[in-house]
Design an enzyme around this catalytic site. Structure first.
Site, PDB file in Angstrom:
ATOM      1  N   GLU A 254       0.889  -1.163   0.000  1.00 28.29           N
ATOM      2  CA  GLU A 254       0.000   0.000   0.000  1.00 28.29           C
ATOM      3  C   GLU A 254       0.923   1.207   0.000  1.00 28.29           C
ATOM      4  O   GLU A 254       1.586   1.477   1.005  1.00 28.29           O
ATOM      5  CB  GLU A 254      -0.904  -0.067   1.236  1.00 28.29           C
ATOM      6  CG  GLU A 254      -2.168   0.722   1.071  1.00 28.29           C
ATOM      7  CD  GLU A 254      -1.987   2.121   1.562  1.00 28.29           C
ATOM      8  OE1 GLU A 254      -1.613   2.976   0.729  1.00 28.29           O
ATOM      9  OE2 GLU A 254      -2.190   2.362   2.744  1.00 28.29           O
ATOM     10  N   GLU A 391       4.296  12.867  -4.733  1.00 24.44           N
ATOM     11  CA  GLU A 391       3.659  12.839  -3.419  1.00 24.44           C
ATOM     12  C   GLU A 391       4.464  13.721  -2.459  1.00 24.44           C
ATOM     13  O   GLU A 391       5.644  13.485  -2.224  1.00 24.44           O
ATOM     14  CB  GLU A 391       3.630  11.396  -2.892  1.00 24.44           C
ATOM     15  CG  GLU A 391       2.917  11.278  -1.573  1.00 24.44           C
ATOM     16  CD  GLU A 391       2.788   9.833  -1.091  1.00 24.44           C
ATOM     17  OE1 GLU A 391       3.805   9.138  -1.021  1.00 24.44           O
ATOM     18  OE2 GLU A 391       1.655   9.426  -0.786  1.00 24.44           O
TER      19      GLU A 391
HETATM   20  P1  NDP Z   1       9.298   4.765   4.157  1.00 26.26           P
HETATM   21  O1  NDP Z   1       8.590   4.148   3.028  1.00 26.26           O
HETATM   22  O2  NDP Z   1      10.774   4.935   4.091  1.00 26.26           O
HETATM   23  O3  NDP Z   1       9.020   3.974   5.540  1.00 26.26           O
HETATM   24  C1  NDP Z   1       7.924   3.135   5.772  1.00 26.26           C
HETATM   25  C2  NDP Z   1       8.363   1.934   6.604  1.00 26.26           C
HETATM   26  O4  NDP Z   1       9.332   1.173   5.886  1.00 26.26           O
HETATM   27  C3  NDP Z   1       9.043   2.293   7.928  1.00 26.26           C
HETATM   28  O5  NDP Z   1       8.726   1.322   8.892  1.00 26.26           O
HETATM   29  C4  NDP Z   1      10.515   2.212   7.570  1.00 26.26           C
HETATM   30  O6  NDP Z   1      11.347   2.002   8.680  1.00 26.26           O
HETATM   31  C5  NDP Z   1      10.524   1.021   6.654  1.00 26.26           C
HETATM   32  N1  NDP Z   1      11.654   0.952   5.739  1.00 26.26           N
HETATM   33  C6  NDP Z   1      12.440   1.963   5.288  1.00 26.26           C
HETATM   34  N2  NDP Z   1      13.381   1.481   4.449  1.00 26.26           N
HETATM   35  C7  NDP Z   1      13.184   0.148   4.368  1.00 26.26           C
HETATM   36  C8  NDP Z   1      13.848  -0.904   3.665  1.00 26.26           C
HETATM   37  N3  NDP Z   1      14.886  -0.673   2.875  1.00 26.26           N
HETATM   38  N4  NDP Z   1      13.388  -2.165   3.814  1.00 26.26           N
HETATM   39  C9  NDP Z   1      12.332  -2.427   4.615  1.00 26.26           C
HETATM   40  N5  NDP Z   1      11.679  -1.470   5.323  1.00 26.26           N
HETATM   41  C10 NDP Z   1      12.097  -0.198   5.183  1.00 26.26           C
HETATM   42  O7  NDP Z   1       8.640   6.153   4.436  1.00 26.26           O
HETATM   43  P2  NDP Z   1       9.354   7.426   5.071  1.00 26.26           P
HETATM   44  O8  NDP Z   1       9.086   7.378   6.493  1.00 26.26           O
HETATM   45  O9  NDP Z   1      10.774   7.568   4.716  1.00 26.26           O
HETATM   46  O10 NDP Z   1       8.572   8.580   4.325  1.00 26.26           O
HETATM   47  C11 NDP Z   1       9.040   9.010   3.042  1.00 26.26           C
HETATM   48  C12 NDP Z   1       7.896   9.336   2.142  1.00 26.26           C
HETATM   49  O11 NDP Z   1       7.139   8.162   1.923  1.00 26.26           O
HETATM   50  C13 NDP Z   1       6.888  10.323   2.699  1.00 26.26           C
HETATM   51  O12 NDP Z   1       7.285  11.638   2.516  1.00 26.26           O
HETATM   52  C14 NDP Z   1       5.683   9.968   1.872  1.00 26.26           C
HETATM   53  O13 NDP Z   1       5.747  10.585   0.628  1.00 26.26           O
HETATM   54  C15 NDP Z   1       5.790   8.478   1.720  1.00 26.26           C
HETATM   55  N6  NDP Z   1       4.989   7.753   2.709  1.00 26.26           N
HETATM   56  C16 NDP Z   1       3.861   7.153   2.288  1.00 26.26           C
HETATM   57  C17 NDP Z   1       3.070   6.513   3.192  1.00 26.26           C
HETATM   58  C18 NDP Z   1       1.808   5.853   2.772  1.00 26.26           C
HETATM   59  O14 NDP Z   1       0.966   5.583   3.633  1.00 26.26           O
HETATM   60  N7  NDP Z   1       1.644   5.538   1.507  1.00 26.26           N
HETATM   61  C19 NDP Z   1       3.378   6.466   4.618  1.00 26.26           C
HETATM   62  C20 NDP Z   1       4.631   7.077   4.960  1.00 26.26           C
HETATM   63  C21 NDP Z   1       5.383   7.697   4.025  1.00 26.26           C
HETATM   64  P3  NDP Z   1      12.022   3.265   9.424  1.00 26.26           P
HETATM   65  O15 NDP Z   1      10.909   4.052   9.977  1.00 26.26           O
HETATM   66  O16 NDP Z   1      12.850   2.631  10.457  1.00 26.26           O
HETATM   67  O17 NDP Z   1      12.782   3.996   8.369  1.00 26.26           O
END
Ligand code: NDP
Length: 505
Positions: A254, A391
């Site tokens: 998602e 986004e």
């Molecule tokens: P991420 O996609 O980086 O993080 C989401 C989750 O994935 C967190 O638990 C994160 O851990 C984890 N994660 C990060 N890198 C990896 C990896 N290589 N392998 C497995 N898991 C990983 O979102 P961000 O927090 O960096 O946000 C960045 C952008 O993403 C936002 O500005 C927005 O545009 C988008 N976003 C979209 C969302 C949605 O609901 N569609 C939700 C959040 C963000 P950790 O927190 O430890 O980095």
């Protein structure tokens, strides 16, 4: 000992390394807790615990009714501790206490209740009629995958935890969950409540906070894991697919969105303005399905825009723990910096925003102004502008004019994403015709953002893969096994296309 510990194999414990990290209230910048910081070793321990619980424990062998009883106990635990959980969620994520109290906590409770019902009512065996093979009968068994991992983002930490844990457990899987590092408290608190209440056999649920690059990657790649589900950015979603491909794991993704909210010329402008403002600025636009592109018929464009600007200026910004506040801080100062970069880009691409475009003034004392941003509207935006295509995940709305329904649909679909969308119109037949042509996973007509655990949610195109919620979101946690039964155990005819094994030869 950390204030918030990992939950592995039925035990609350510190990280193997003993490391912790500090989590802060983004509104004040003040530390609120020390959290055990899992590493790869802890991730593997959690996966092994879930593997053992699946292969040897009672959970997958319980009846759906028995699993439903356990899920309902978790739902009740959430209800009983709603006040504490809401405060944790608001403090940790920056979302308002109103959102936590009326959306996040009951939303998560509702997800556990819905999937309890699925466990109880969705059949795990379905007979198939009309076999072409003489005498044989056939049926399908629905079975759990095994160990399911979930990786969740920071925007709706508690609801996202429930969307990963509840369907996995309901279907008889075991689960390992990793919350986002910015917002790990509510999922860890839920784990400790479940541990104290002794609801689940050891290893059925494991929750660990730790960096995505190590813990998250392990949860997606480890060969002992049977399925993984991820919510977050499209960029990390692509990485999850790559990691899961090593063992051809099914993935549910998602991801991001840049959804269009189409305002037709026959819309009630009051209703439509509310739908556009709530559709964009709720939770500071840190919502994947936010309608961050408002497509407005040119016939009503000027009047509608002034309504939007007038009302956007009335949104109350302040301490997220105050029930009067509409918008608190963003999740972190770094997210404000991302918004500032996009607003600077918007000024180059489009010109001055018609409102917002800066941090708020006059915040109550004690709040960290660098974590807040005012609702910002760019008008007359071309859909090809980067601010209309990428986004932002912040309180930024692009208003785009159109001249016909066909043009509105073409603009709406001109995006790599397809997660949400809206149509605002007083003519439901016309609105549904427009909705039918939008390439997106959910369309709200004369509304926005309303999500119910009973209805499927997910994206087209680069917004994701598979569905969460609904019976569809239950089925992705179940394997399908076809069983063919030939009741004749001796002296039967052999297969016409392969006679070499016939007893008569
Ligand atoms: P991420 O996609 O980086 O993080 C989401 C989750 O994935 C967190 O638990 C994160 O851990 C984890 N994660 C990060 N890198 C990896 C990896 N290589 N392998 C497995 N898991 C990983 O979102 P961000 O927090 O960096 O946000 C960045 C952008 O993403 C936002 O500005 C927005 O545009 C988008 N976003 C979209 C969302 C949605 O609901 N569609 C939700 C959040 C963000 P950790 O927190 O430890 O980095």
């Amino acid at each position: 000992m950390a204030d918030y510990q990992l939950f592995i194999g039925g035990e609350l414990r510190d990280a193997a390394s003993g490391e912790t990290f500090t989590t802060t209230n983004p509104g004040t910048g003040q530390a609120i807790a020390e959290v055990a910081k899992a590493g790869k070793e802890d991730a593997i321990a959690a996966i092994e615990a879930a593997r053992t619980a699946f292969d040897e424990g009672p959970w997958p062998r319980l009846s759906g009714k028995e699993r439903a009883e356990a899920l309902r106990k978790i739902a009740q635990l959430i209800a009983d501790n709603a006040g504490e959980l809401a405060e944790i969620e608001a403090k940790d994520s920056g979302g308002t206490i109103r959102k936590a109290t009326f959306a996040d906590i009951p939303g998560a409770q509702g997800a556990f209740e819905w999937f309890a019902r699925c466990a109880e009512e969705e059949p795990d065996r379905v007979d198939l009629e009309g076999s072409p093979f003489p005498m044989s009968s056939n049926y399908v068994r629905y079975e759990p995958h095994g160990v399911c991992t979930g990786i969740i983002p920071w925007n709706f930490p508690f609801i996202m935890a429930s969307w990963k844990i509840a369907p996995a457990l309901a279907a008889g899987n075991t689960s390992v969950l990793k919350p986002a590092s910015f917002t790990s408290l509510s999922a860890l608190r839920l784990a400790s409540l479940i541990a104290e209440a002794d609801i689940l056999p050891p290893g059925v649920l494991n929750v660990l906070a730790g960096p995505g690059g190590t813990v998250g990657e392990e949860l997606a790649a480890n060969p002992m894991v049977d399925k993984t589900a991820f919510t977050g950015s499209t960029e990390v979603g692509r990485r999850i697919m790559q990691l899961a491909s090593g063992t051809v794991k099914p993935v549910t993704l998602e991801l991001g969105g840049k959804s269009a909210n189409i305002v037709l010329d026959d819309a009630d402008l009051d209703v439509a303005a509310a739908a556009v403002l709530w559709g964009t600025f709720f939770h500071n636009g840190q919502v994947c399905e936010s309608g961050t592109r408002a497509l407005v018929d040119r016939k009503i464009y000027d009047e509608f825009l002034s309504l939007l600007v007038d009302r956007a200026g009335k949104i109350a910004i302040g301490d997220q723990l105050d029930f009067e506040t509409d918008l608190g801080p963003l999740v972190h100062r770094s997210q404000v910096e991302t918004v500032e970069r996009y607003v600077a880009l918007g000024r180059e691409e489009v010109g001055e925003p018609v409102c917002g475009g800066a941090g708020p003034e006059g915040l109550p004392e004690g709040l960290d102004a660098a974590a807040f941003y005012t609702p910002t509207i760019f008008a007359g935006v071309s859909n090809s502008a980067k601010i209309a295509q990428e986004e932002i995940f912040g309180p930024v709305l692009c208003v785009i004019p159109f001249d016909s329904d066909d043009e509105a649909i073409a603009i709406a679909n001109d995006s790599i994403y397809g997660l949400g969308g809206g149509v605002q119109s007083s003519n439901l037949e016309r609105a549904e015709a427009v909705a039918a042509r939008m390439r997106t996973g959910t369309v709200w007509i004369n509304d926005y953002h309303l999500i119910d655990p009973k209805r499927p949610f997910g994206g087209y195109k680069q917004s994701g893969l598979g569905r969460e919620l609904g019976t569809q979101g239950y089925d992705v946690y179940r394997q399908v096994k076809h069983v063919h039964v030939n009741p004749s155990t001796s002296g039967r005819d052999n297969h016409i296309h392969f006679t070499a094994l016939s007893a008569n030869i």
